[in-house]
Design an enzyme around this catalytic site. Structure first.
Site, mmCIF file in Angstrom:
data_model
loop_
_atom_site.group_PDB
_atom_site.id
_atom_site.type_symbol
_atom_site.label_atom_id
_atom_site.label_comp_id
_atom_site.label_asym_id
_atom_site.label_seq_id
_atom_site.Cartn_x
_atom_site.Cartn_y
_atom_site.Cartn_z
ATOM 1 C CG HIS A 150 -2.230 0.696 1.005
ATOM 2 N ND1 HIS A 150 -2.468 1.520 -0.069
ATOM 3 C CD2 HIS A 150 -3.381 0.699 1.739
ATOM 4 C CE1 HIS A 150 -3.689 2.009 0.018
ATOM 5 N NE2 HIS A 150 -4.275 1.520 1.105
ATOM 6 C CG ASP A 173 -2.960 5.237 -4.140
ATOM 7 O OD1 ASP A 173 -2.276 5.158 -3.101
ATOM 8 O OD2 ASP A 173 -2.887 6.178 -4.949
#
Length: 413
Positions: free
Chosen positions: A384, A388
């Site tokens: 992450h 995204d």
């Protein structure tokens, strides 16, 4: 003349290895290029061949030892008579004064009618655990050697009423434990298993891991395989599998969402205009991830051949460091083992991994009606820090759509 067998160069940045197996015994005759020692590195098992023809007079190492590149593994007397079997081999071992013959005897095959058959520690443990006679089992490993999977399959066949011969010799090697006695066994982790543990834990410690899921209707792919499998096999001499479809679908997704095909290096993001897919393959010593290079330019047949070759060589233990080098994205198929759903861990420095699972008939709603379809859960675990949620979900959705409508892969949609 005596010739020393040394640890060869093992690959870029690899300076040491562990002794996995001694494939021969002191006194055995060996031919040029015949493997005598198996080394375990961080990624692969490497067999060291004899540089000359002769008789092994001494091993300088034992199973489990850590050795550096250039270290002496064994000594071979060139031009010796083939004394691997019979009385001459026995006399050769007896003449050793440094106690090596005892170790050689200890490493001899257990419960085998063929004195030339060498069992690895893992195979020997499996033989004793399952109580089968290795001399009755046909090996599928390199040069016909037994693998742990061969022993397990033979034990299952015996349990199911197969024709495996009496296993009394193997059972006699380890007396049965008294009823109710609890036992445990301590086995040193192989170098490969230690590396796997460090890399996976490092991935969890250094990356911000998150997993997104979707499900896929496999009807179109199953129909395509059923319709074309015979023609495909006849033309390309390879079976049409599911992995080819998912590899090509992944290439579409990674082209549209390049962050999923990138990785972080320091304070920079490294993007790739090519797709090198690491394919998780189960090997006797652990999970390995050989790489399908330039998958974006390969057709289904070439991808399927690469995967089949990797699987075969992983089982034989002949994958090389070069086979595992690099990789920009990983596909792991837990479905072959029956997994319904999982959260796969990325393969550093990569930033994403696609997890495939088993196909099972489930009720789904199509056009307002409940129907039964062959469904598969798919998972995309990602870092992450770089990717995204929108990008991860989009990439997985592209893969889903391509599998449900394979025509998309033909027209690059």
């Amino acid at each position: 003349m005596a010739t020393e067998v040394k640890v060869p160069t093992l690959g870029e940045s690899v300076t040491e290895a562990s002794i996995g197996e001694l494939l021969k015994n002191v006194g055995d005759a060996v031919a040029v290029d015949e493997p005598i020692v198996s080394l375990e590195t961080d990624k692969v098992a490497v067999e060291v061949p004899s540089p000359v023809a002769g008789v092994i007079t001494e091993f300088k190492v034992e199973v489990g030892d850590t050795v550096e590149v250039g270290a002496v593994l064994a000594v071979i007397e060139e031009g010796g008579a083939p004394a691997a079997k019979g009385e001459e081999a026995g006399r050769a071992a007896e003449q050793r004064e440094d106690g090596k013959e005892e170790r050689a005897e200890a490493s001899a095959p257990a419960a085998s009618s063929d004195a030339s058959q060498t069992l690895s520690p893992a195979v020997r443990r499996a033989v004793l655990e399952h109580g089968v006679d290795p001399s009755t089992i046909k090996g599928t490993g390199k040069d016909g050697r037994l693998t742990k999977e061969d022993v397990i399959a033979a034990a299952k066949a015996k349990k199911d009423g197969g024709t495996i011969a009496d296993a009394a010799p193997a059972q006699a090697a380890t007396p049965s434990a008294p009823a109710g006695e609890r036992r445990e066994e301590r086995v040193k982790m192989t170098r490969m298993r230690q590396t796997i543990a460090k890399r996976l834990k490092g991935a969890q410690d250094n990356a911000a891991l998150l997993t997104t899921f979707n499900d896929v209707d496999m009807s179109a792919v199953i129909e395509a395989r059923t319709r074309y499998k015979d023609l495909f096999a006849k033309k390309h001499d390879i079976r049409l599998g599911f992995m080819g479809f998912f590899a090509k679908a992944a290439c579409l997704a990674l082209k549209d969402v390049p962050a999923v095909n990138a990785y972080i290096e320091g304070d920079e993001i490294v993007y790739h205009d090519y797709v090198d897919i690491s394919v998780a393959v189960s090997a006797p010593n652990g999970l390995v991830v050989p790489v399908i290079r330039d998958a974006q330019d390969k057709g289904f047949a070439r991808i399927e051949k690469d995967i089949a070759d990797f699987g075969k060589r992983a089982k034989e233990g002949t994958l090389t460091m070069e086979d595992m080098k690099g990789g920009t994205f990983t596909i792991s198929n837990g479905g072959v083992f029956g997994s319904l759903m999982s959260t796969p861990i990325i393969n550093p420095p990569q930033s994403a991994v696609l997890g495939l699972h088993r196909i099972e008939d489930r009720p789904v709603v199509v056009d307002g009606e409940i129907v039964i379809r062959p469904m598969m859960y798919i998972a995309l675990s990602y870092d992450h820090r770089l990717i995204d949620g929108r990008e991860a979900v989009t990439a997985l959705k592209i893969i889903k759509e391509a599998i449900e409508d394979p025509t998309r892969m033909l027209i690059d949609l």
